[in-house]
Design an enzyme around this catalytic site. Structure first.
Site, PDB file in Angstrom:
ATOM      1  N   LYS A  35       0.646  -1.456   0.323  1.00 50.52           N
ATOM      2  CA  LYS A  35       0.314  -0.289  -0.314  1.00 50.52           C
ATOM      3  C   LYS A  35       1.026   1.322   0.465  1.00 50.52           C
ATOM      4  CE  LYS A  35       0.142  -0.375   5.376  1.00 50.52           C
ATOM      5  NZ  LYS A  35      -1.392  -0.689   6.198  1.00 50.52           N
ATOM      6  N   ARG A 130     -10.166   0.007  15.058  1.00 47.65           N
ATOM      7  CA  ARG A 130     -10.050   0.253  14.040  1.00 47.65           C
ATOM      8  C   ARG A 130     -11.401  -0.200  12.880  1.00 47.65           C
ATOM      9  NH1 ARG A 130      -4.392   1.372  11.174  1.00 47.65           N
ATOM     10  NH2 ARG A 130      -4.670  -0.643  10.682  1.00 47.65           N
ATOM     11  N   TYR A 252      15.142  30.275   7.500  1.00 53.30           N
ATOM     12  CA  TYR A 252      14.166  30.627   7.400  1.00 53.30           C
ATOM     13  C   TYR A 252      14.492  30.887  10.125  1.00 53.30           C
ATOM     14  CZ  TYR A 252      12.083  30.566   3.362  1.00 53.30           C
ATOM     15  OH  TYR A 252      11.959  30.490   2.094  1.00 53.30           O
ATOM     16  N   MET A 300      11.901  24.576   2.039  1.00 54.28           N
ATOM     17  CA  MET A 300      11.074  23.509   1.383  1.00 54.28           C
ATOM     18  C   MET A 300      11.834  22.848   0.147  1.00 54.28           C
ATOM     19  SD  MET A 300       8.009  25.391  -2.249  1.00 54.28           S
ATOM     20  CE  MET A 300       6.948  25.781  -0.599  1.00 54.28           C
TER      21      MET A 300
HETATM   22  C1  LIG Z   1      -0.062  -1.422   6.898  1.00 57.18           C
HETATM   23  C2  LIG Z   1      -0.216  -3.548   7.030  1.00 57.18           C
HETATM   24  C3  LIG Z   1       0.425  -3.651   7.365  1.00 57.18           C
HETATM   25  C4  LIG Z   1       1.663  -4.178   7.427  1.00 57.18           C
HETATM   26  O1  LIG Z   1       1.937  -3.041   8.706  1.00 57.18           O
HETATM   27  P1  LIG Z   1       3.774  -3.450   8.551  1.00 57.18           P
HETATM   28  O2  LIG Z   1       3.786  -2.360  10.283  1.00 57.18           O
HETATM   29  O3  LIG Z   1       3.927  -2.252   8.292  1.00 57.18           O
HETATM   30  O4  LIG Z   1       4.451  -4.343   9.078  1.00 57.18           O
HETATM   31  C5  LIG Z   1       0.297  -5.305   7.525  1.00 57.18           C
HETATM   32  N1  LIG Z   1      -1.436  -5.511   8.023  1.00 57.18           N
HETATM   33  C6  LIG Z   1      -2.747  -4.366   8.373  1.00 57.18           C
HETATM   34  C7  LIG Z   1      -3.625  -4.300   8.157  1.00 57.18           C
HETATM   35  C8  LIG Z   1      -2.150  -2.850   7.187  1.00 57.18           C
HETATM   36  O5  LIG Z   1      -2.642  -2.407   7.806  1.00 57.18           O
END
Ligand SMILES: *Cc1c(COP(=O)(O)O)cnc(C)c1O
Length: 355
Positions: A35, A130, A252, A300
């Site tokens: 992802k 969640r 800055y 930036m």
């Molecule tokens: C992002 C995610 C992972 C991977 O987690 P890491 O800590 O990066 O290994 C595994 N399972 C779910 C459901 C996730 O959303």
């Protein structure tokens, strides 16, 4: 010459890290979590480098379709499932597996009249609160899925909130094990932290993300100590040098002021490239391979580094912002965040080079 900033992606390190996953969880299949553009590393690039993975996990249908169209035949899992009934024909056409985390999704499946059976990962909310069904609703959700014509293989799944922390996974794992007891279904629980620390939670499918990219999920263990190799190295060069006299400031807000004469290097990398603006004076950086520190505020497109201890450095000297020789976790800690955020935030304008 073009602007010297680039992100080098080490494909052999990716493969090595997948091997580390396999070493820890030899009985489990591996769902590579790609992802967020593979945590900033490029989704298809990573998928190709990890083509021995048993599956891939992504967020949305567009990513999943792109993977399938690129020729990947493995399981492709949508981590948040589908968001509306309109997506279901695409899931069917591309043989995408979906997380099922709420009754509304089950209803959509029941009403869909899909001619094929979708594989699903039924998500238990074992305490993270969640996504997922609460324990008391899990059994009914499972029964509905088992009865639904549009549902094929059902895998049981949960996600840990504290696998990377002292609190651990015991309560959540007990919750999952109680509900899964006696059910003849594959299981998937472990993210990177659980893969590394909790073999009892490996199940049939592990879901590594951050460890594939060579970063440690733990505050108390370095990536190197876990035999993980950094995949992304963000490098640039000095494009300007300033000699500060005592009392003069740089950047800055005049946030760094010289208490003794200082040589300051200006580096082509700023927050618009994904470097964290909150990294304070003292955040580590490598110049000519030597450890130094950033000075003043990150702007930036540029940041400033201390050249005082590096007499040979000048315009053109190479700079490593993070990666090989400088774990991204160190920069994240200095900026009050985690490596995940820095990797994911690599800006689209940064050229990527595979090594
Ligand atoms: C992002 C995610 C992972 C991977 O987690 P890491 O800590 O990066 O290994 C595994 N399972 C779910 C459901 C996730 O959303």
């Amino acid at each position: 010459m073009t602007r010297p900033l680039q992100a080098q992606i080490d494909l052999s390190a990716l493969k090595h890290n997948l091997g580390v996953v396999r070493g820890h969880a030899p009985q489990s299949r591996t769902m590579a979590v790609i992802k967020a553009n593979s945590y900033g590393h490029g989704m298809l690039r990573v998928a190709h480098a990890l083509d021995t993975a048993d599956g891939y996990a992504v967020l949305n249908v567009e990513e999943a379709v792109a993977l399938r169209e690129a020729g990947f035949n493995q399981t492709i899992l949508l981590l948040e499932g589908f968001f509306s009934v309109d997506e279901l024909p695409t899931l069917a056409e591309y043989r995408l597996a979906s997380v099922i985390h709420c009754p509304e999704q089950i209803e959509m499946l029941e009403m869909s009249g899909l001619p094929v059976k979708l594989d699903v990962f039924l998500k238990l909310n074992s305490g993270m609160n969640r996504l997922g069904f609460r324990p008391e609703a899990f059994g009914a959700a499972l029964q509905r899925l088992q009865a639904a014509r549009a549902v094929g293989r059902i895998t049981l799944m949960t996600h840990f909130s504290c696998a990377d922390e002292a609190q651990g996974i015991a309560t959540q794992l007990a919750c999952f094990d109680t509900l899964a007891a006696g059910l003849d279904a594959p299981r998937s629980l472990a993210n990177s932290a659980a893969i590394l620390r909790y073999p009892q939670a490996h199940g049939d499918w592990v879901r590594p993300g951050i460890m594939l990219y060579g970063s440690s999920p733990f505050a108390d263990a370095s990536a190197a100590s876990l035999d993980l190799k950094p995949v992304m190295t963000l490098t640039s060069a000095i494009i300007g040098v300033q000699e500060l006299q005592v009392g003069e400031a740089v950047g800055y807000g005049a946030a760094f002021r010289a208490e003794q004469p200082a040589r300051v290097g200006i580096v082509a990398c700023g927050y618009a490239d994904g470097y964290p603006r909150h990294a304070p004076t003292g955040t580590p950086v490598l110049v000519n391979g030597q450890r130094s520190r950033i000075l003043g505020r990150v702007s930036m497109d540029m940041l400033c580094v201390d050249l005082s201890g590096i007499p040979g450095a000048g315009i053109g000297s190479p700079v490593t912002l993070w990666g090989k020789g400088l774990p991204v976790e160190e920069i994240a800690a200095a900026a009050g965040t985690i490596s995940y955020e820095l990797l994911c935030a690599l800006a689209a304008r940064v050229p990527v080079v595979e090594i």
